[in-house]
Design an enzyme around this catalytic site. Structure first.
Site, PDB file in Angstrom:
ATOM      1  N   HIS A   1       0.927  -1.009   0.134  1.00 58.24           N
ATOM      2  CA  HIS A   1      -0.251  -0.108   0.021  1.00 58.24           C
ATOM      3  C   HIS A   1       0.820   1.265   0.019  1.00 58.24           C
ATOM      4  O   HIS A   1       0.354   2.341  -0.213  1.00 58.24           O
ATOM      5  CB  HIS A   1      -1.034   0.133   1.273  1.00 58.24           C
ATOM      6  CG  HIS A   1      -0.571   0.316   2.364  1.00 58.24           C
ATOM      7  ND1 HIS A   1      -0.184  -0.703   3.360  1.00 58.24           N
ATOM      8  CD2 HIS A   1      -0.305   1.285   3.067  1.00 58.24           C
ATOM      9  CE1 HIS A   1       0.205  -0.168   4.524  1.00 58.24           C
ATOM     10  NE2 HIS A   1       0.042   0.913   4.366  1.00 58.24           N
TER      11      HIS A   1
ATOM     12  N   ASP B   1      -0.006  -7.516   1.125  1.00 62.56           N
ATOM     13  CA  ASP B   1       0.579  -6.028   1.332  1.00 62.56           C
ATOM     14  C   ASP B   1       1.998  -6.245   1.413  1.00 62.56           C
ATOM     15  O   ASP B   1       2.690  -5.676   2.539  1.00 62.56           O
ATOM     16  CB  ASP B   1      -0.188  -5.613   2.486  1.00 62.56           C
ATOM     17  CG  ASP B   1      -0.193  -3.968   2.706  1.00 62.56           C
ATOM     18  OD1 ASP B   1       0.521  -3.370   1.432  1.00 62.56           O
ATOM     19  OD2 ASP B   1      -0.347  -3.417   3.491  1.00 62.56           O
TER      20      ASP B   1
ATOM     21  N   SER C   1       3.906   1.869   8.583  1.00 61.50           N
ATOM     22  CA  SER C   1       3.670   1.030   7.392  1.00 61.50           C
ATOM     23  C   SER C   1       4.786   0.414   6.782  1.00 61.50           C
ATOM     24  O   SER C   1       5.580   1.456   6.298  1.00 61.50           O
ATOM     25  CB  SER C   1       2.662   1.712   6.345  1.00 61.50           C
ATOM     26  OG  SER C   1       1.316   1.974   6.822  1.00 61.50           O
TER      27      SER C   1
END
Ligand SMILES: *[C@@H]1O[C@H](CO)[C@@H](O)[C@H](O)[C@H]1NC(C)=O
Ligand SMILES: *[C@@H]1O[C@H](CO)[C@@H](O)[C@H](O)[C@H]1NC(C)=O
Length: 258
Positions: free
Chosen positions: A68, A112, A209
């Site tokens: 992402h 991801d 992230s």
């Protein structure tokens, strides 16, 4: 699927200078350069915004991060050997790359994982070094109840205005995927790994992230998402489980694995 989107949210890359962001929760400032595999990544997105993610150096040529973060980005500035991400420290190297490999099956919260390939090999130093991947023998290990470390420049609280200047580190514990699946209404797969954030345990937040979850000097996860209830909600942090992607990493990186 509706529930997953409604209840959980991707720990979005921080919009630098913008609104919703994240930091490591319940952590401490890391000793400078004590986490030599940690990278910070500024992404330039197709819409011209800049976002920030973490990542892990796994070879002289390869950085692992979240899909992402790379999806929808056109350029990455990869910062290695940093403590203060905003300063140009002598320990740092900054490299621009647009050579991304985003997992083909990436969907919100699933697969991801992405690689950023570096054109020239990184010179490894005391401040810049690789983190080991799990071995093939560890491929079926759950890491359940193991102590784990998460690191990043992500938000230090739900209302922090921007990412942290300095790298933060927090201790956490690997939890059972089934329990985690209850917390996330069934949207947890075998290819996820979750960490607890009760009490004094840490959690990831926006800007973390793609960053590393490490057990005994082995990279076991990459930060993927948390709860819409917020980073301080003590809800588990969810990561892509590195052992599920050893073949993918072997096929797409310069790393030789059996
Ligand atoms: C990935 O990026 C493409 C192009 O920007 C976008 O259409 C797609 O929705 C993104 N995928 C996810 C899961 O966000
Ligand atoms: C995890 O850390 C705690 C606190 O430092 C310690 O008491 C415990 O023995 C550790 N557990 C494992 C499995 O290493």
């Amino acid at each position: 699927m509706f529930k997953q989107i409604f209840i959980t949210t991707i720990i979005t890359c921080v919009f630098v200078g913008g609104n919703p962001l994240s930091k490591i929760i319940n952590g401490n400032e890391a000793d400078p350069n004590s986490i030599p595999y940690q990278v910070g990544i500024f992404f330039k997105r197709a819409n011209n915004k800049t976002t920030f993610c973490g990542g892990a150096l796994i070879s002289e040529y390869d950085v692992l991060t979240a899909a992402h973060c790379t999806n929808g980005s056109i350029l990455a500035e990869v910062v290695l050997g940093a403590h203060n991400i905003w300063k140009e420290e002598p320990s740092q190297i900054r490299i621009i790359s647009s050579d991304f490999i985003t997992h083909d099956n990436y969907k919100v919260g699933v697969d991801d994982i992405a690689l950023i390939r570096l054109r020239n090999p990184i010179k490894l130093t005391d401040q810049i070094n690789i983190i080991n991947l799990p071995s093939r023998q560890q491929e079926t290990e759950s890491f359940l109840n193991e102590n784990a470390t998460i690191t990043g420049w992500g938000l230090l609280s739900d209302d922090a205005p921007t990412i942290s200047d300095h790298l933060y580190v927090a201790q956490t514990k690997i939890m059972d995927n089934r329990l985690c699946g209850i917390a996330y209404f069934g949207s947890i797969r075998d290819s996820h790994i979750c960490s607890e954030s009760y009490g004094n345990l840490g959690a990831a937040c926006d800007g973390d992230s793609g960053g590393p979850l490490v057990v005994d000097d082995i990279l076991v996860g990459l930060v993927s998402f948390g709860s819409v209830l917020g980073c301080e909600s003590q809800w588990p942090t969810v990561y892509s489980r590195v052992t599920s992607y050893l073949d993918w990493i072997k096929d797409h990186s310069t790393i030789k694995m059996k």
